[in-house]
Design a protein around this motif. Structure first.
Motif, PDB file in Angstrom:
ATOM      1  N   ILE A 116      15.918  56.030 -18.127  1.00 56.44           N
ATOM      2  CA  ILE A 116      15.849  56.837 -19.342  1.00 56.44           C
ATOM      3  C   ILE A 116      17.282  57.146 -19.746  1.00 56.44           C
ATOM      4  O   ILE A 116      17.979  57.918 -19.086  1.00 56.44           O
ATOM      5  N   GLU A 117      17.737  56.514 -20.845  1.00 54.77           N
ATOM      6  CA  GLU A 117      19.157  56.592 -21.174  1.00 54.77           C
ATOM      7  C   GLU A 117      19.430  56.600 -22.677  1.00 54.77           C
ATOM      8  O   GLU A 117      20.505  56.174 -23.115  1.00 54.77           O
ATOM      9  N   SER A 118      18.456  57.092 -23.462  1.00 56.24           N
ATOM     10  CA  SER A 118      18.688  57.216 -24.902  1.00 56.24           C
ATOM     11  C   SER A 118      17.831  58.346 -25.453  1.00 56.24           C
ATOM     12  O   SER A 118      16.865  58.797 -24.822  1.00 56.24           O
ATOM     13  N   ALA A 119      18.190  58.799 -26.658  1.00 47.69           N
ATOM     14  CA  ALA A 119      17.418  59.849 -27.309  1.00 47.69           C
ATOM     15  C   ALA A 119      15.984  59.392 -27.563  1.00 47.69           C
ATOM     16  O   ALA A 119      15.024  60.156 -27.386  1.00 47.69           O
ATOM     17  N   LEU A 120      15.812  58.136 -27.975  1.00 48.39           N
ATOM     18  CA  LEU A 120      14.478  57.632 -28.258  1.00 48.39           C
ATOM     19  C   LEU A 120      13.632  57.580 -26.988  1.00 48.39           C
ATOM     20  O   LEU A 120      12.438  57.889 -27.014  1.00 48.39           O
ATOM     21  N   ALA A 121      14.247  57.208 -25.860  1.00 48.38           N
ATOM     22  CA  ALA A 121      13.509  57.195 -24.595  1.00 48.38           C
ATOM     23  C   ALA A 121      13.037  58.595 -24.230  1.00 48.38           C
ATOM     24  O   ALA A 121      11.897  58.783 -23.782  1.00 48.38           O
ATOM     25  N   PHE A 137      11.143  57.806 -12.627  1.00 48.59           N
ATOM     26  CA  PHE A 137      12.227  57.675 -13.599  1.00 48.59           C
ATOM     27  C   PHE A 137      13.590  57.655 -12.924  1.00 48.59           C
ATOM     28  O   PHE A 137      13.817  58.319 -11.903  1.00 48.59           O
ATOM     29  N   LEU A 138      14.531  56.926 -13.547  1.00 49.17           N
ATOM     30  CA  LEU A 138      15.939  56.989 -13.214  1.00 49.17           C
ATOM     31  C   LEU A 138      16.675  57.549 -14.431  1.00 49.17           C
ATOM     32  O   LEU A 138      16.356  57.202 -15.570  1.00 49.17           O
ATOM     33  N   PHE A 139      17.657  58.410 -14.185  1.00 48.52           N
ATOM     34  CA  PHE A 139      18.377  59.049 -15.285  1.00 48.52           C
ATOM     35  C   PHE A 139      19.674  58.313 -15.558  1.00 48.52           C
ATOM     36  O   PHE A 139      20.569  58.266 -14.714  1.00 48.52           O
ATOM     37  N   GLY A 140      19.793  57.734 -16.752  1.00 48.71           N
ATOM     38  CA  GLY A 140      21.012  57.038 -17.160  1.00 48.71           C
ATOM     39  C   GLY A 140      21.857  57.922 -18.050  1.00 48.71           C
ATOM     40  O   GLY A 140      21.895  57.770 -19.276  1.00 48.71           O
ATOM     41  N   LYS A 141      22.561  58.853 -17.438  1.00 51.42           N
ATOM     42  CA  LYS A 141      23.246  59.893 -18.220  1.00 51.42           C
ATOM     43  C   LYS A 141      24.445  59.363 -19.004  1.00 51.42           C
ATOM     44  O   LYS A 141      24.742  59.875 -20.085  1.00 51.42           O
ATOM     45  N   LEU A 142      25.145  58.336 -18.498  1.00 55.15           N
ATOM     46  CA  LEU A 142      26.314  57.849 -19.220  1.00 55.15           C
ATOM     47  C   LEU A 142      25.922  57.196 -20.541  1.00 55.15           C
ATOM     48  O   LEU A 142      26.561  57.410 -21.576  1.00 55.15           O
ATOM     49  N   TYR A 152      31.607  63.462 -23.038  1.00 60.53           N
ATOM     50  CA  TYR A 152      31.378  63.276 -21.600  1.00 60.53           C
ATOM     51  C   TYR A 152      31.637  61.811 -21.268  1.00 60.53           C
ATOM     52  O   TYR A 152      31.260  60.929 -22.050  1.00 60.53           O
ATOM     53  N   PRO A 153      32.268  61.505 -20.129  1.00 64.64           N
ATOM     54  CA  PRO A 153      32.747  62.446 -19.125  1.00 64.64           C
ATOM     55  C   PRO A 153      34.047  63.120 -19.546  1.00 64.64           C
ATOM     56  O   PRO A 153      34.762  62.614 -20.413  1.00 64.64           O
TER      57      PRO A 153
END
Length: 280
Positions: A116-121, A137-142, A152-153
């Protein structure tokens, strides 16, 4: 491999097959062989062929692989790799379309770990969680930070500030719980050799309900494992709670000036159960 129980997941570039066995011996719960971000476009076909040869030598359900996006030219090659008996699950990048994810689940017949790494996701999170075959789920923060235009970062030397991701992280935790998924895996910590920083970062995620972490270097394995171990303060607190419950036979009591009821007692027992399991 029990995907629901994984806590430390170490990425390895698919272009570096000499590192695969070393990564397996790193102490991480699982490795993710990365065919996506870690592999330049010109090397993807060769990397896939080399990975296929290596997978043929591995035990059943022993590794995870991150494939290329569903709409990429390498997707069909990656699906063939997913069918290997050595592959325990498939890490899916840039997930936004629940229908496309469902097609992938049918095609590979393996548990899916969507990034999950976008606003749409985030907006479609419930639909994605409802897809049969999704494990956690995995969090794709970058990538999320890039998508949202976050600052960020931070530049090197500035204090770590993860507060901008609080909403997204909480969404992942709550949605996982609602859909009966295992707790999500938190995003990477980019400093390779900052052991204390990683341990502190991981504990922040655990406070929010994450139960595992993505790692990008073997040096991060031990600091991540330290974060998963209850601190001496947590153990002491849990013992006091359990002792008070035993004295009062389960009644609501006060410990150290704080009310203690069933949820708090359950939390204390969970800590001591974890300590017991670590000692086995």
């Amino acid at each position: 491999m029990d995907i629901n129980a994984l806590q430390t997941l170490l990425f390895v570039p698919a272009t570096r097959p000499e590192r695969f066995d070393k990564a397996l011996a790193s102490g991480a719960d699982a490795i993710i062989i990365d065919l996506e971000d870690a592999v330049p476009a010109a090397e993807k076909e060769a990397a896939g062929k080399a990975l296929s040869t290596w997978l043929d030598t591995q035990p059943n359900h022993s590794v995870l692989i991150r494939i290329n996006p569903i709409d990429s030219p390498w997707f069909k090659q990656d699906i063939q790799l997913c069918r290997s008996k050595a592959v325990a699950g498939v890490v899916v990048p840039k997930v936004e379309d629940a229908d496309a994810l469902a097609e992938l689940a049918r095609a590979c017949e393996k548990p899916l770990l969507p990034f999950i790494e976008s606003a749409l996701a985030l907006h479609r999170l419930n639909d994605i969680a409802a897809v049969s075959g999704v494990a956690r789920f995995l969090f794709g923060k970058l990538d999320l930070a890039l998508d949202l235009g976050m600052d960020y970062p931070q530049p090197a030397g500035e204090p770590l500030d993860e507060s901008a991701f609080l909403y997204a992280r909480s969404q992942l935790v709550v949605c996982s719980r609602v859909h009966g998924l295992a707790a999500p895996i938190d995003g990477i910590f980019t400093a390779l050799y900052d052991a204390k920083g990683l341990t502190d970062y991981a504990r922040q995620g655990m406070r929010l309900g994450f139960s595992g972490f993505l790692l990008i270097h073997p040096a991060q394995v031990k600091p991540a494992q330290k974060a998963l171990t209850p601190t001496s303060a947590q153990i002491s607190w849990a013992k006091h709670i359990i002792e008070a419950e035993a004295r009062e036979k389960g009644a609501v009591v006060a410990v150290g000036g704080n009310m203690v009821d069933l949820p708090i007692i359950s939390r204390a027992k969970r800590i001591m159960e974890l300590v017991s399991n670590l000692g086995k």
